[in-house]
Scaffold this motif. Structure first.
Motif, PDB file in Angstrom:
ATOM      1  N   ARG A 183     -10.618 -12.816 -23.453  1.00 22.96           N
ATOM      2  CA  ARG A 183     -11.711 -11.878 -23.694  1.00 22.96           C
ATOM      3  C   ARG A 183     -12.762 -12.453 -24.630  1.00 22.96           C
ATOM      4  O   ARG A 183     -13.929 -12.043 -24.569  1.00 22.96           O
ATOM      5  CB  ARG A 183     -11.165 -10.568 -24.257  1.00 22.96           C
ATOM      6  CG  ARG A 183     -10.381 -10.708 -25.561  1.00 22.96           C
ATOM      7  CD  ARG A 183      -9.848  -9.369 -26.030  1.00 22.96           C
ATOM      8  NE  ARG A 183      -9.041  -9.523 -27.221  1.00 22.96           N
ATOM      9  CZ  ARG A 183      -9.537  -9.576 -28.461  1.00 22.96           C
ATOM     10  NH1 ARG A 183     -10.850  -9.508 -28.660  1.00 22.96           N
ATOM     11  NH2 ARG A 183      -8.712  -9.700 -29.505  1.00 22.96           N
ATOM     12  N   GLU A 184     -12.400 -13.414 -25.469  1.00 21.23           N
ATOM     13  CA  GLU A 184     -13.359 -13.972 -26.421  1.00 21.23           C
ATOM     14  C   GLU A 184     -14.404 -14.852 -25.738  1.00 21.23           C
ATOM     15  O   GLU A 184     -15.473 -15.079 -26.302  1.00 21.23           O
ATOM     16  CB  GLU A 184     -12.626 -14.789 -27.500  1.00 21.23           C
ATOM     17  CG  GLU A 184     -11.753 -13.947 -28.411  1.00 21.23           C
ATOM     18  CD  GLU A 184     -11.018 -14.779 -29.439  1.00 21.23           C
ATOM     19  OE1 GLU A 184     -10.821 -14.311 -30.563  1.00 21.23           O
ATOM     20  OE2 GLU A 184     -10.637 -15.932 -29.102  1.00 21.23           O
ATOM     21  N   TYR A 185     -14.120 -15.315 -24.532  1.00 21.44           N
ATOM     22  CA  TYR A 185     -15.083 -16.163 -23.822  1.00 21.44           C
ATOM     23  C   TYR A 185     -16.234 -15.339 -23.239  1.00 21.44           C
ATOM     24  O   TYR A 185     -17.261 -15.896 -22.866  1.00 21.44           O
ATOM     25  CB  TYR A 185     -14.380 -16.936 -22.712  1.00 21.44           C
ATOM     26  CG  TYR A 185     -13.538 -18.072 -23.237  1.00 21.44           C
ATOM     27  CD1 TYR A 185     -14.094 -19.315 -23.493  1.00 21.44           C
ATOM     28  CD2 TYR A 185     -12.186 -17.877 -23.502  1.00 21.44           C
ATOM     29  CE1 TYR A 185     -13.320 -20.353 -23.982  1.00 21.44           C
ATOM     30  CE2 TYR A 185     -11.410 -18.917 -23.985  1.00 21.44           C
ATOM     31  CZ  TYR A 185     -11.984 -20.145 -24.236  1.00 21.44           C
ATOM     32  OH  TYR A 185     -11.219 -21.169 -24.749  1.00 21.44           O
ATOM     33  N   SER A 186     -16.070 -14.044 -23.198  1.00 20.52           N
ATOM     34  CA  SER A 186     -17.155 -13.168 -22.735  1.00 20.52           C
ATOM     35  C   SER A 186     -17.676 -12.247 -23.830  1.00 20.52           C
ATOM     36  O   SER A 186     -18.803 -11.751 -23.734  1.00 20.52           O
ATOM     37  CB  SER A 186     -16.677 -12.324 -21.547  1.00 20.52           C
ATOM     38  OG  SER A 186     -15.550 -11.546 -21.901  1.00 20.52           O
ATOM     39  N   ASP A 187     -16.875 -12.038 -24.890  1.00 24.38           N
ATOM     40  CA  ASP A 187     -17.259 -11.073 -25.926  1.00 24.38           C
ATOM     41  C   ASP A 187     -17.874 -11.728 -27.155  1.00 24.38           C
ATOM     42  O   ASP A 187     -18.488 -11.024 -27.973  1.00 24.38           O
ATOM     43  CB  ASP A 187     -16.045 -10.239 -26.361  1.00 24.38           C
ATOM     44  CG  ASP A 187     -15.497  -9.388 -25.222  1.00 24.38           C
ATOM     45  OD1 ASP A 187     -16.232  -9.193 -24.234  1.00 24.38           O
ATOM     46  OD2 ASP A 187     -14.332  -8.961 -25.310  1.00 24.38           O
ATOM     47  N   THR A 188     -17.724 -13.041 -27.349  1.00 21.09           N
ATOM     48  CA  THR A 188     -18.226 -13.695 -28.558  1.00 21.09           C
ATOM     49  C   THR A 188     -19.239 -14.777 -28.202  1.00 21.09           C
ATOM     50  O   THR A 188     -19.201 -15.353 -27.111  1.00 21.09           O
ATOM     51  CB  THR A 188     -17.077 -14.326 -29.359  1.00 21.09           C
ATOM     52  OG1 THR A 188     -16.485 -15.372 -28.579  1.00 21.09           O
ATOM     53  CG2 THR A 188     -16.018 -13.284 -29.702  1.00 21.09           C
ATOM     54  N   ASP A 189     -20.142 -15.039 -29.170  1.00 21.36           N
ATOM     55  CA  ASP A 189     -21.132 -16.095 -28.946  1.00 21.36           C
ATOM     56  C   ASP A 189     -20.474 -17.464 -28.856  1.00 21.36           C
ATOM     57  O   ASP A 189     -20.905 -18.320 -28.065  1.00 21.36           O
ATOM     58  CB  ASP A 189     -22.156 -16.078 -30.089  1.00 21.36           C
ATOM     59  CG  ASP A 189     -23.016 -14.826 -30.080  1.00 21.36           C
ATOM     60  OD1 ASP A 189     -23.135 -14.212 -28.992  1.00 21.36           O
ATOM     61  OD2 ASP A 189     -23.553 -14.458 -31.145  1.00 21.36           O
TER      62      ASP A 189
ATOM     63  N   ARG B  56     -18.898 -17.779 -25.352  1.00 16.42           N
ATOM     64  CA  ARG B  56     -19.904 -17.964 -24.308  1.00 16.42           C
ATOM     65  C   ARG B  56     -20.530 -19.352 -24.368  1.00 16.42           C
ATOM     66  O   ARG B  56     -20.807 -19.980 -23.335  1.00 16.42           O
ATOM     67  CB  ARG B  56     -20.971 -16.881 -24.431  1.00 16.42           C
ATOM     68  CG  ARG B  56     -20.496 -15.505 -23.974  1.00 16.42           C
ATOM     69  CD  ARG B  56     -21.660 -14.548 -23.866  1.00 16.42           C
ATOM     70  NE  ARG B  56     -22.212 -14.225 -25.182  1.00 16.42           N
ATOM     71  CZ  ARG B  56     -21.835 -13.164 -25.915  1.00 16.42           C
ATOM     72  NH1 ARG B  56     -20.899 -12.330 -25.451  1.00 16.42           N
ATOM     73  NH2 ARG B  56     -22.421 -12.925 -27.084  1.00 16.42           N
TER      74      ARG B  56
ATOM     75  N   HIS C 231      -5.046  -7.585 -24.803  1.00 16.78           N
ATOM     76  CA  HIS C 231      -5.741  -8.077 -25.997  1.00 16.78           C
ATOM     77  C   HIS C 231      -5.353  -9.512 -26.338  1.00 16.78           C
ATOM     78  O   HIS C 231      -6.071 -10.178 -27.086  1.00 16.78           O
ATOM     79  CB  HIS C 231      -5.449  -7.154 -27.189  1.00 16.78           C
ATOM     80  CG  HIS C 231      -5.951  -5.750 -26.980  1.00 16.78           C
ATOM     81  ND1 HIS C 231      -7.289  -5.426 -27.045  1.00 16.78           N
ATOM     82  CD2 HIS C 231      -5.283  -4.589 -26.698  1.00 16.78           C
ATOM     83  CE1 HIS C 231      -7.440  -4.120 -26.821  1.00 16.78           C
ATOM     84  NE2 HIS C 231      -6.219  -3.592 -26.606  1.00 16.78           N
TER      85      HIS C 231
END
Length: 380
Positions: free
Chosen positions: A56-62, A65, A169
């Protein structure tokens, strides 16, 4: 001058400078002069601060991304530095290995506190993945693939474990795809100035990649030649059928001609002893004399063949000069040399006395004596 250097204003400037230097040190390693530099904030070393571990961090955090965008650019790039031999694909795969080891083993720096049993399932391949990771060399970016600890069965166990992390999560299926992409390149190294055959969209997804069993670059050219590969055997088979059909046609034609010739020759042989085709003219014109002839109706009668002519001397019984001989079966034969003229056809009498019938039945052919000098007298 001293106050300008160590004064309150100068202290602020130094703080900003240190901050800027710290920011410029953060980034992902790229090839010198790469077109992906603007996406990767290149630095001499990949910074642990540029790595995230949860899907999820690859889409939710700068940070996530930026990592995905940088790696996607590098894997799809065909750039290679001529002076150093470094390519964007090689550094993109290095950054994937760096992220995997940092998230799973906490090396070279711990970047996550995620807890699960997968690091235990991946411990056998740890030495290979850590090989020259902290101080990479452009000439040995793929050397670690040759270590014995990087075994296929251990890689499969590790990837399967991360593929089964169902916690929404704490899900880490991306880690399974990172290790699978690394395994593919170890089996089928990507040539220089070629894109990585596995697209980034398949790596950064929560669907696990299949095991690497075929060279995707070589097989990608197969569809272009697939039609030719399929058509060649079919064309050869068609040509073979045409040749066989042509051969059968000429064979049957030759057989028919041979059978036709045999039938014609058999017809002639069947009529070889047919007396109907060799009945002499005199027998048809004088049937009564032919029936009374001692040799049957097929023997030529001199009386019928040779008629008297006043211009030539006649032998006995109206025959010209000739000679006779006895055949092997004891029957006498004669050959006359008198000139054959048109016979005088008379209507035979149908009434005979008993004496005439008896004379005709016992009449014998005449054999004239040969000439004394051994030569036949030619007619004048």
């Amino acid at each position: 001058m001293g106050s300008s250097v160590f004064g309150p204003g100068s202290a602020l400037k130094w703080a900003v400078l240190v901050l800027l230097l710290g920011q410029t040190s953060l980034g992902l390693r790229t090839a010198p002069g790469s077109p992906c530099e603007s996406r990767c904030s290149p630095s001499n070393e990949t910074a642990p601060e540029e790595v995230v571990c949860l899907d999820r961090e690859y889409s939710d955090t700068d940070v996530g991304r930026k990592f995905e965008d940088c790696i996607g650019c590098q894997l799809q790039s065909t750039f290679a530095d001529d002076s150093s031999g470094q390519s964007d694909v090689e550094w993109g795969l290095y950054n994937l290995r760096f992220a995997f080891t940092s998230c799973v083993y906490g090396y070279p720096a711990k970047v996550s506190d995620v807890s699960n049993s997968c690091p235990v399932a991946c411990e056998d391949i740890e030495p290979a993945l850590k090989f020259e990771l902290a101080h990479p060399s452009a000439l040995s970016l793929n050397t670690w693939c040759g270590t014995s600890s990087f075994a296929d069965n251990e890689i499969s166990d590790c990837g399967t474990c991360y593929n089964l992390t169902y916690d929404e999560h704490n899900r880490q299926v991306y880690m399974a795809n990172f290790i699978e992409a690394l395994r593919y390149n170890c089996h089928f190294e990507t040539p220089t100035e070629e894109q990585f055959p596995i697209t980034p969209s398949r790596i950064f997804t929560e669907s696990m990649l299949p095991s690497s069993t075929a060279d995707l670059i070589s097989s990608s050219s197969t569809p272009h030649n697939l039609a030719l590969i399929i058509a060649m055997p079919i064309l050869g088979f068609i040509i073979l059928l045409c040749l066989l059909a042509l051969g059968c046609f000429f064979f049957i034609r030759s057989r028919r001609k041979k059978v036709r010739r045999l039938r014609q020759s058999g017809h002639l042989h069947a009529r070889w002893n047919d007396t109907g085709i060799s009945t002499p003219q005199w027998a048809m014109e004088y049937p009564a004399q032919a029936q009374g002839h001692p040799y049957g109706p097929t023997v030529y009668s001199p009386q019928a063949m040779y008629s008297p002519h006043p211009d030539y001397p006649q032998g006995p019984q109206g025959l010209g000069f000739g000679f006779g001989f006895v055949d092997n079966d004891g029957r006498g034969q004669e050959v006359g040399y008198s000139k054959v003229v048109e016979p005088v056809i008379t209507s035979p009498s149908t009434a005979y006395s008993p004496e005439e019938k008896n004379l005709q039945a016992h009449q014998q052919p005449y054999f004239p004596p040969p000439p004394k000098n051994g030569k036949m007298k030619q007619p004048e």
